[in-house]
Design a protein around this motif. Structure first.
Motif, PDB file in Angstrom:
ATOM      1  N   SER A  88      -3.205 -34.690 -14.416  1.00 18.50           N
ATOM      2  CA  SER A  88      -2.333 -34.154 -15.926  1.00 18.50           C
ATOM      3  C   SER A  88      -2.456 -33.735 -16.823  1.00 18.50           C
ATOM      4  O   SER A  88      -3.619 -34.104 -17.724  1.00 18.50           O
ATOM      5  N   ASN A  89      -2.453 -32.809 -17.565  1.00 14.00           N
ATOM      6  CA  ASN A  89      -2.884 -31.711 -18.775  1.00 14.00           C
ATOM      7  C   ASN A  89      -2.069 -31.710 -20.075  1.00 14.00           C
ATOM      8  O   ASN A  89      -1.400 -31.047 -20.847  1.00 14.00           O
ATOM      9  N   VAL A  90      -0.688 -33.291 -19.470  1.00 16.58           N
ATOM     10  CA  VAL A  90      -0.277 -33.473 -21.030  1.00 16.58           C
ATOM     11  C   VAL A  90      -0.158 -34.461 -21.388  1.00 16.58           C
ATOM     12  O   VAL A  90      -0.252 -35.756 -21.081  1.00 16.58           O
ATOM     13  N   THR A 107     -14.736 -36.082 -24.610  1.00 18.34           N
ATOM     14  CA  THR A 107     -13.151 -36.563 -24.607  1.00 18.34           C
ATOM     15  C   THR A 107     -12.272 -36.017 -25.094  1.00 18.34           C
ATOM     16  O   THR A 107     -12.478 -34.280 -25.244  1.00 18.34           O
ATOM     17  N   ILE A 108     -10.599 -36.137 -24.315  1.00 19.80           N
ATOM     18  CA  ILE A 108      -9.856 -34.447 -24.328  1.00 19.80           C
ATOM     19  C   ILE A 108      -9.068 -35.548 -25.644  1.00 19.80           C
ATOM     20  O   ILE A 108      -8.461 -36.456 -25.501  1.00 19.80           O
ATOM     21  N   ASN A 118     -10.704 -40.598 -22.596  1.00 21.75           N
ATOM     22  CA  ASN A 118     -11.633 -40.685 -21.916  1.00 21.75           C
ATOM     23  C   ASN A 118     -11.864 -39.527 -20.744  1.00 21.75           C
ATOM     24  O   ASN A 118     -10.886 -39.427 -20.314  1.00 21.75           O
ATOM     25  N   LEU A 119     -12.547 -39.608 -19.785  1.00 18.63           N
ATOM     26  CA  LEU A 119     -13.379 -38.293 -18.740  1.00 18.63           C
ATOM     27  C   LEU A 119     -12.144 -39.123 -17.722  1.00 18.63           C
ATOM     28  O   LEU A 119     -11.609 -38.287 -17.453  1.00 18.63           O
ATOM     29  N   ASP A 120     -12.000 -39.902 -17.849  1.00 13.12           N
ATOM     30  CA  ASP A 120     -10.982 -40.591 -15.974  1.00 13.12           C
ATOM     31  C   ASP A 120      -9.606 -40.936 -16.683  1.00 13.12           C
ATOM     32  O   ASP A 120      -8.806 -40.679 -15.681  1.00 13.12           O
ATOM     33  N   TYR A 140      -1.674 -46.778 -21.252  1.00 17.03           N
ATOM     34  CA  TYR A 140      -1.731 -45.439 -21.009  1.00 17.03           C
ATOM     35  C   TYR A 140      -3.225 -44.852 -20.522  1.00 17.03           C
ATOM     36  O   TYR A 140      -3.793 -45.324 -21.089  1.00 17.03           O
ATOM     37  N   ALA A 141      -2.292 -43.974 -19.421  1.00 17.82           N
ATOM     38  CA  ALA A 141      -3.376 -42.865 -18.844  1.00 17.82           C
ATOM     39  C   ALA A 141      -3.085 -41.948 -18.221  1.00 17.82           C
ATOM     40  O   ALA A 141      -1.640 -42.453 -17.499  1.00 17.82           O
ATOM     41  N   LEU A 142      -3.289 -40.817 -18.132  1.00 18.98           N
ATOM     42  CA  LEU A 142      -3.064 -39.473 -17.237  1.00 18.98           C
ATOM     43  C   LEU A 142      -2.900 -39.868 -16.242  1.00 18.98           C
ATOM     44  O   LEU A 142      -3.969 -39.985 -14.961  1.00 18.98           O
TER      45      LEU A 142
END
Length: 380
Positions: A88-90, A107-108, A118-120, A140-142
């Motif tokens: 997800s890009n949110v 990083t994001i 992080n990139l994961d 929290y993790a995308l």
């Protein structure tokens, strides 16, 4: 006089019940009605694989491309372990979108409050959150999204139950084995929005019947209708082939290519991988369109291409490809003009679909695919 309102799904069902030998183009409502776009997003783009481009364009850790798939913002990137992943890009804070376009990120970082991932996809840091007793960074993790690579192409899918790309397209891989499609490098990538329905552009790619007229200023003179072969389509794709003139050397197999023989060394495949990846594959170069609807009257286009790595050491390869890219841009101008005219015509109150040529077999198979996917989705 205005048309009576017709249910576009019912109209397509009637349209596709006719055998190809008596088939007509799809009903106008399939292109112009918002209700049909809604059905496509729900039963096709939320269920099938969507291509975001080539894997070699995402070769370094942190390389990313953002997309929107059926209303869902997604980012695809190369993580620090060298794996491709989609998520997800949110942002998980106040829900801003995170990354945009294509690029590289260590990083994001959210552009709203600088929550950093992080990139994961795991949360790395969040400023000024120490006084919220309920906040725990580790929670929290995308959310992750399915992502697969196939012959150098990168696909994402929102449906966890979708059949893997390689299984769906095994017949394609077998047909084009001698081209070694993974052995092509992307040389350009662009994004565009045209004022036409996405299916109009898809169908325009699927048939070469229009080449002598629409492309009279570029490639039309090299396009012989009698050399075009349009076999019946398959469940996940259709294709047709054209024999290229040997005057376009970079469309031919390289002398070092011992995988292709005879006419195969000058055969171009025009592959339509459902729902919306269109690939022109020659033994020397490729170009592609990956399409996504933006309402009935606009289409978002990912446009890219490059050369077979067989040509990488040739001293004139770059000059030849630069000339090819100029030609492709001119062809695109012609296609945009034709497809936008078609959409304007589809919106006419008196527009009526005509019978299909034998050179439009892929369009008929595309219509059957659309109907099958919508029927399967709406009945489940």
């Amino acid at each position: 006089m205005p048309k009576d309102h017709i249910d576009p799904i019912a109209a397509l069902r009637e349209n596709t019940s006719v055998p190809f030998e008596r088939a007509r183009a799809m009903p106008t409502e399939v292109y112009t009605e918002q209700s049909f776009v809604d059905a496509e997003l729900e039963y096709i783009f939320r269920k099938d694989w969507y291509c975001v481009g080539r894997a070699d364009a995402l070769s370094a850790p942190g390389d990313y491309v953002a997309c929107e798939l059926a209303g869902q913002p997604i980012v695809v990137l190369r993580d620090r372990d060298g794996d491709l992943r989609a998520m997800s890009n949110v942002c998980l804070h106040r829900m801003s979108t995170l990354l945009h376009g294509r690029g590289n990120a260590k990083t994001i970082v959210c552009p709203y409050h600088a929550w950093t991932y992080n990139l994961d996809g795991k949360l790395r840091g969040a400023p000024a959150m120490t006084k919220n007793e309920g906040f725990c960074k580790d929670q929290y993790a995308l959310p992750q999204v399915r992502c697969e690579e196939w012959l150098g192409w990168v696909f994402v899918c929102l449906d966890p139950e979708a059949t893997p790309v390689a299984a769906q397209l095994a017949e394609v891989a077998a047909k084009i084995e001698g081209y070694d499609m993974a052995n092509y490098s992307e040389a350009f990538y662009e994004e565009h929005v045209w004022d036409t329905n996405w299916k109009v552009l898809a169908e325009n790619f699927m048939e070469s019947y229009h080449l002598p007229v629409c492309h009279a200023g570029t490639i039309g003179g090299l396009s012989r209708l009698e050399d075009m072969i349009c076999p019946p389509g398959h469940a996940a794709f259709n294709y047709h082939t054209i024999l290229k003139d040997e005057s376009l050397r970079i469309a031919m197999a390289h002398p070092s290519n011992d995988r292709l023989e005879g006419d195969a060394r000058r055969t171009t495949y025009l592959l339509a991988l459902y729902p919306s990846l269109m690939i022109t594959l020659t033994p020397g170069y490729f170009w592609y369109l990956s399409l996504h609807p933006k309402g009935p009257g606009q289409v978002h286009i990912r446009f890219g291409g490059g050369m077979s790595n067989d040509f990488a050491a040739d001293p004139d390869a770059q000059d030849n490809f630069t000339a090819l890219k100029t030609l492709l841009d001119e062809v695109n101008v012609e296609d945009r003009g034709c497809t936008e005219k078609v959409y304007r015509g589809l919106c006419s109150e008196v527009a009526t679909p005509g019978h299909l040529s034998h050179l439009e077999r892929p369009n008929y198979d595309f219509a059957k695919y659309l109907m099958a996917r919508i029927d399967a989705g709406s009945s489940s």
